[in-house]
Design an enzyme around this catalytic site. Structure first.
Site, PDB file in Angstrom:
ATOM      1  N   ASP A  36      19.789 -20.093   0.420  1.00  0.00           N
ATOM      2  CA  ASP A  36      20.221 -19.955   1.811  1.00  0.00           C
ATOM      3  C   ASP A  36      20.190 -18.504   2.298  1.00  0.00           C
ATOM      4  OD1 ASP A  36      22.251 -19.140   0.227  1.00  0.00           O
ATOM      5  OD2 ASP A  36      23.837 -20.200   1.316  1.00  0.00           O
ATOM      6  N   HIS A 239      -4.187  -3.687  -3.837  1.00  0.00           N
ATOM      7  CA  HIS A 239      -2.892  -4.121  -3.292  1.00  0.00           C
ATOM      8  C   HIS A 239      -1.774  -3.975  -4.325  1.00  0.00           C
ATOM      9  CE1 HIS A 239      -5.071  -6.653  -0.009  1.00  0.00           C
ATOM     10  NE2 HIS A 239      -4.984  -5.374   0.291  1.00  0.00           N
ATOM     11  N   ASP A 256       0.294   4.771  -0.468  1.00  0.00           N
ATOM     12  CA  ASP A 256      -0.043   4.164   0.823  1.00  0.00           C
ATOM     13  C   ASP A 256       1.265   3.635   1.393  1.00  0.00           C
ATOM     14  OD1 ASP A 256      -0.935   2.620   2.930  1.00  0.00           O
ATOM     15  OD2 ASP A 256      -2.553   1.656   1.811  1.00  0.00           O
ATOM     16  N   ASP A 267       0.416   3.658   9.143  1.00  0.00           N
ATOM     17  CA  ASP A 267      -0.224   3.226   7.888  1.00  0.00           C
ATOM     18  C   ASP A 267      -0.980   4.437   7.345  1.00  0.00           C
ATOM     19  OD1 ASP A 267      -1.587   1.967   5.868  1.00  0.00           O
ATOM     20  OD2 ASP A 267      -2.778   0.658   7.161  1.00  0.00           O
ATOM     21  N   HIS A 346     -13.776  -1.855   0.202  1.00  0.00           N
ATOM     22  CA  HIS A 346     -13.127  -2.339   1.422  1.00  0.00           C
ATOM     23  C   HIS A 346     -13.724  -1.656   2.642  1.00  0.00           C
ATOM     24  CE1 HIS A 346     -10.773   1.395   1.648  1.00  0.00           C
ATOM     25  NE2 HIS A 346     -10.462   1.243   0.382  1.00  0.00           N
ATOM     26  N   HIS A 350      -9.080  -0.554  10.162  1.00  0.00           N
ATOM     27  CA  HIS A 350      -8.668  -1.774  10.870  1.00  0.00           C
ATOM     28  C   HIS A 350      -7.866  -1.338  12.084  1.00  0.00           C
ATOM     29  CE1 HIS A 350      -4.690  -1.050   9.024  1.00  0.00           C
ATOM     30  NE2 HIS A 350      -5.346  -0.850   7.893  1.00  0.00           N
ATOM     31  N   HIS A 357      -2.172  -4.566  10.423  1.00  0.00           N
ATOM     32  CA  HIS A 357      -3.551  -5.013  10.622  1.00  0.00           C
ATOM     33  C   HIS A 357      -3.519  -5.686  11.985  1.00  0.00           C
ATOM     34  CE1 HIS A 357      -4.487  -5.079   6.027  1.00  0.00           C
ATOM     35  NE2 HIS A 357      -4.185  -3.887   6.493  1.00  0.00           N
ATOM     36  N   GLU A 380      -9.809   5.003   6.544  1.00  0.00           N
ATOM     37  CA  GLU A 380      -9.270   5.009   5.178  1.00  0.00           C
ATOM     38  C   GLU A 380     -10.299   4.717   4.094  1.00  0.00           C
ATOM     39  OE1 GLU A 380      -6.841   1.551   4.218  1.00  0.00           O
ATOM     40  OE2 GLU A 380      -6.849   0.978   6.322  1.00  0.00           O
ATOM     41  N   TYR A 384     -12.794   4.071  -6.005  1.00  0.00           N
ATOM     42  CA  TYR A 384     -11.965   3.539  -7.087  1.00  0.00           C
ATOM     43  C   TYR A 384     -12.868   3.332  -8.298  1.00  0.00           C
ATOM     44  CZ  TYR A 384      -9.665   2.588  -2.685  1.00  0.00           C
ATOM     45  OH  TYR A 384      -9.154   2.723  -1.417  1.00  0.00           O
ATOM     46  N   ARG A 401      -7.739   7.255  -2.115  1.00  0.00           N
ATOM     47  CA  ARG A 401      -7.925   6.847  -0.721  1.00  0.00           C
ATOM     48  C   ARG A 401      -7.195   7.855   0.151  1.00  0.00           C
ATOM     49  NH1 ARG A 401      -6.559   1.999  -1.115  1.00  0.00           N
ATOM     50  NH2 ARG A 401      -4.379   1.896  -0.468  1.00  0.00           N
ATOM     51  N   GLU A 403      -5.958   8.019   4.184  1.00  0.00           N
ATOM     52  CA  GLU A 403      -5.857   7.150   5.368  1.00  0.00           C
ATOM     53  C   GLU A 403      -5.037   7.807   6.470  1.00  0.00           C
ATOM     54  OE1 GLU A 403      -3.664   3.438   4.709  1.00  0.00           O
ATOM     55  OE2 GLU A 403      -4.687   2.562   6.440  1.00  0.00           O
TER      56      GLU A 403
END
Ligand code: GLY
Ligand code: MN
Ligand code: MN
Length: 434
Positions: A36, A239, A256, A267, A346, A350, A357, A380, A384, A401, A403
């Site tokens: 709950d 991710h 990130d 971002d 990637h 975006h 996003h 970005e 890798y 990366r 960004e």
């Protein structure tokens, strides 16, 4: 966001919907985390964009030209006992007074009221497939009208995808929205700076995550997504959110992390050496990514196509990977064959706005969309390199990366996160000064 902005948005949408049309949008549902206990409520972005109303259990109806009010808000009734537990509710009176609804009703009465309003409309503007429960209710209301057609009841004949209109509006950010985005970016920039100052071997990834949470909350913001704090090879998991490993001397850490302030997201990614100094290999890869990012930002200009920043990044990254010996072949062939995708898998960016996003089409017909002032995109690129015997040992496990969030303006790219260093020498000197 001031209330004029919300009413301007509703007016703009109503002009597109036109007389005879009705737009219907539900609030986001409350979602269960476990048993709950619910997740902290976050209003649906489209709903909030048109109302500024942050309560669950609500529906807005826009019916342009309707005599008894064009903007209707169904919401929870006042209830002193429930408010004691969950906090104050606006109630229908508050919806009119504080949220400028022309008329407002208790949400529990919607089944009795909404079909009657739909009946006088020929087109329903609605985003199908987002909230299954609400889709079913729309179908029920329609069926209740259809069932009475023999008695002369009218049923709307046309269904139009509301998201298509609304998301095109949201793609073009107003001056106030750009200011909100700048504030959101500023908070995230400050948090990244703090983290660069305190970074050292032996910390755990979650301790870095905690710093972001602290900086965000003390500025009334939240995380706009789960921060990624990936030390060493963890940076190569795009991710990665476990954030549970120790940060090691000699490794890089990819961070990130961005926040959401007043429904506007930032971002931002930086990749920094845990001990404050890039190794020659780390620096070599870093410089390729930085050059790619700067080239992509340079292409984030009005009149260019959405894909041009990506193409620029691909070119620099492919050339760089060739130079350090990870790709072999002619530049043109490697790009054509998308050989770079082994290390840069990637897209370069975006849309970003109320959603990280963000909404908005990337193509118009078969063509990439043209960039126009007011659009905001992330830039970005990354490289890798897997921890694999397929690559020479010196490059293994390096993931980088960089960004930033960039507004397309009439005068070139405006980097909202420009206050955050990314030149490797500047990063090192900021980290040394700590
Ligand atoms: N943080 C999610 C992204 O960079 O797209
Ligand atoms: Mn990101
Ligand atoms: Mn991003």
């Amino acid at each position: 966001m001031n209330s004029k902005e919300f009413s301007r948005r509703r007016d703009q949408l109503m002009r597109m919907v036109g007389t005879g049309g009705i737009a219907i949008l539900p609030a986001a549902p409350v979602r269960t985390r476990s048993r709950d206990v619910a997740y902290r409520f976050r209003q649906d972005s489209d709903f909030y964009y048109l109302t500024g109303f942050a309560e669950p259990d609500a529906v807005i109806v826009l019916a342009p030209g309707r005599d008894n009010g064009e903007y209707l808000l169904f919401c929870r009734d006042r209830d002193p006992e429930k408010e004691l537990w969950d906090g104050k509710r606006a109630g229908p009176d508050g919806a009119i007074q504080d949220y400028a609804a022309d008329d407002a009703f208790p949400i529990d009465d919607i089944d009795d009221i909404l079909p009657g309003i739909m009946e006088s409309c020929s087109r329903v503007y609605y985003t199908m497939g987002l909230y299954a429960d609400f889709d079913a209710r729309i179908a029920d209301w329609l069926n209740s009208l259809r069932g009475r057609e023999a008695r002369g009841v009218h049923t709307p004949r046309e269904f139009v995808a509301l998201d298509h209109l609304l998301h095109d509006m949201r793609l073009y950010k107003s001056r106030d929205e750009i200011s909100a985005m700048r504030r959101s970016a500023r908070i995230a920039v400050q948090a990244h700076i703090e983290v660069m100052r305190l970074m050292r071997p032996g910390l755990y990834e979650y301790e870095i995550e905690a710093e972001f949470m602290r900086e965000f909350r003390r500025n009334a913001a939240w995380m706009s997504y789960s921060p990624i704090v990936g030390g060493g090879v963890n940076a190569c998991t795009l991710h990665y959110v476990e954030n549970n490993q120790e940060l090691k001397d000699g490794d890089l850490v990819l961070i990130d992390a961005g926040c959401e302030l007043d429904y506007y997201a930032s971002d931002i990614t930086r990749t920094i050496p845990v001990n404050g100094r890039f190794s020659p290999e780390q620096r070599a890869v870093y410089e390729i990514v930085l050059e790619a990012q700067l080239a992509a930002i340079e292409m984030t200009r009005k009149g260019n196509h959405w894909n041009e920043p990506h193409d620029a990044a691909v070119r620099v990254i492919t050339r760089g990977l060739k130079k350090i010996g990870l790709l072999d072949g002619t530049l043109a062939r490697l790009i054509k064959d998308e050989a770079y995708r082994e290390y840069f898998m990637h897209r370069t960016g975006h849309w970003i706005g109320m959603d990280v996003h963000d909404v908005g089409d990337y193509k118009v017909g078969d063509e990439w969309r043209m960039l126009e002032p007011g659009m905001i995109t992330t830039v970005e690129p990354g490289i890798y390199i897997p921890d694999s015997r397929k690559v020479p040992a010196r490059w293994r496990g390096i993931g980088i990366r960089i960004e930033d969030d960039v507004v397309v303006t009439s005068n070139g790219p405006d980097v909202l996160s420009k206050g955050l260093v990314k030149d490797p020498d500047e990063i090192e000197s900021l980290m040394q000064r700590a």
